[in-house]
Write a protein that holds these residues in place. Sequence first.
Motif, PDB file in Angstrom:
ATOM      1  N   LYS A  51     -31.384 -33.135  12.879  1.00 61.70           N
ATOM      2  CA  LYS A  51     -30.035 -33.521  13.276  1.00 61.70           C
ATOM      3  C   LYS A  51     -30.081 -33.918  14.740  1.00 61.70           C
ATOM      4  O   LYS A  51     -30.480 -33.125  15.600  1.00 61.70           O
ATOM      5  CB  LYS A  51     -29.039 -32.394  13.059  1.00 61.70           C
ATOM      6  N   GLY A  52     -29.704 -35.149  15.026  1.00 64.95           N
ATOM      7  CA  GLY A  52     -29.748 -35.672  16.383  1.00 64.95           C
ATOM      8  C   GLY A  52     -28.517 -35.312  17.187  1.00 64.95           C
ATOM      9  O   GLY A  52     -27.501 -34.866  16.646  1.00 64.95           O
ATOM     10  N   ALA A  53     -28.596 -35.537  18.494  1.00 64.98           N
ATOM     11  CA  ALA A  53     -27.467 -35.289  19.390  1.00 64.98           C
ATOM     12  C   ALA A  53     -26.280 -36.180  19.040  1.00 64.98           C
ATOM     13  O   ALA A  53     -25.137 -35.865  19.384  1.00 64.98           O
ATOM     14  CB  ALA A  53     -27.884 -35.512  20.843  1.00 64.98           C
ATOM     15  N   MET A  59     -34.135 -39.089   9.262  1.00 64.73           N
ATOM     16  CA  MET A  59     -35.256 -38.731   8.392  1.00 64.73           C
ATOM     17  C   MET A  59     -36.398 -39.723   8.559  1.00 64.73           C
ATOM     18  O   MET A  59     -36.183 -40.935   8.625  1.00 64.73           O
ATOM     19  CB  MET A  59     -34.832 -38.726   6.920  1.00 64.73           C
ATOM     20  N   VAL A  60     -37.622 -39.183   8.628  1.00 63.83           N
ATOM     21  CA  VAL A  60     -38.844 -39.984   8.594  1.00 63.83           C
ATOM     22  C   VAL A  60     -39.676 -39.503   7.408  1.00 63.83           C
ATOM     23  O   VAL A  60     -39.552 -38.358   6.977  1.00 63.83           O
ATOM     24  CB  VAL A  60     -39.654 -39.891   9.902  1.00 63.83           C
ATOM     25  N   MET A 105     -40.418 -35.357  13.296  1.00 62.20           N
ATOM     26  CA  MET A 105     -39.688 -35.912  14.432  1.00 62.20           C
ATOM     27  C   MET A 105     -38.943 -34.803  15.178  1.00 62.20           C
ATOM     28  O   MET A 105     -38.405 -33.887  14.561  1.00 62.20           O
ATOM     29  CB  MET A 105     -38.697 -36.983  13.977  1.00 62.20           C
ATOM     30  N   VAL A 106     -38.930 -34.922  16.513  1.00 63.31           N
ATOM     31  CA  VAL A 106     -38.217 -33.999  17.385  1.00 63.31           C
ATOM     32  C   VAL A 106     -37.307 -34.822  18.291  1.00 63.31           C
ATOM     33  O   VAL A 106     -37.743 -35.830  18.850  1.00 63.31           O
ATOM     34  CB  VAL A 106     -39.207 -33.180  18.253  1.00 63.31           C
ATOM     35  N   TYR A 112     -36.846 -39.317  21.388  1.00 69.12           N
ATOM     36  CA  TYR A 112     -37.352 -38.909  20.079  1.00 69.12           C
ATOM     37  C   TYR A 112     -38.868 -38.916  20.138  1.00 69.12           C
ATOM     38  O   TYR A 112     -39.473 -39.802  20.747  1.00 69.12           O
ATOM     39  CB  TYR A 112     -36.865 -39.858  18.989  1.00 69.12           C
ATOM     40  N   TYR A 113     -39.474 -37.923  19.518  1.00 67.42           N
ATOM     41  CA  TYR A 113     -40.927 -37.790  19.458  1.00 67.42           C
ATOM     42  C   TYR A 113     -41.344 -37.757  18.005  1.00 67.42           C
ATOM     43  O   TYR A 113     -40.807 -36.965  17.221  1.00 67.42           O
ATOM     44  CB  TYR A 113     -41.386 -36.510  20.170  1.00 67.42           C
TER      45      TYR A 113
END
Length: 182
Positions: A51-53, A59-60, A105-106, A112-113
């Motif tokens: 869940k992003g900011a 999703m990847v 993913m982070v 994003y990483y």
Amino acid sequence: MFCFFKNNGQDGLHLAYSNDGLQWHALKGDSSFLKPMVSKDKLMRDPCIIKGADGLFHMVWTDSWTDKGIGYADSPDLIHWSNRRIAFRSPETGTFGGPTESPFMVARGGKYYLFVCTNAPYNTSAAYMSGDPFHFDIANTVMTFPAHGAEVVHAGERWYVSSCGWEQGGLYLADLNWDDRA
């Protein structure tokens, strides 16, 4: 909530929930929430959802055994998903499963990483940085490190990265230290 694929990933994203972390229940009658539509193989293996900011779920997933791509989609609610597209394509060649296996993913500090397995050798992963979860480029590699199937865990003030895989003898955790000078 747990995301997973079945068989070879040909039918797409599956979700399950648990109230206790021990007994899991597949949602939607154990049918797919999102069909894979990118790459020649049209697979959705090793899904990772964060869940992003921005409030969206990002999703990847590994899109193929041979195309060397990472698929991407986002959703406001885990039910309605954006068009599927490619977020990363590796120029590497090599082993079956290739250099795009087990993406994770982070979202951190407005960036994003993408952590993903590579080919050189089996027990090596790389992390790529981007300001856009839709696009990662090998030119933005921030590190390579000895791990397979790396997943990142954030616990309190600490970060960890895992490693596991065929003939690795178990699941391992290592400290993950971020260099915020860049």
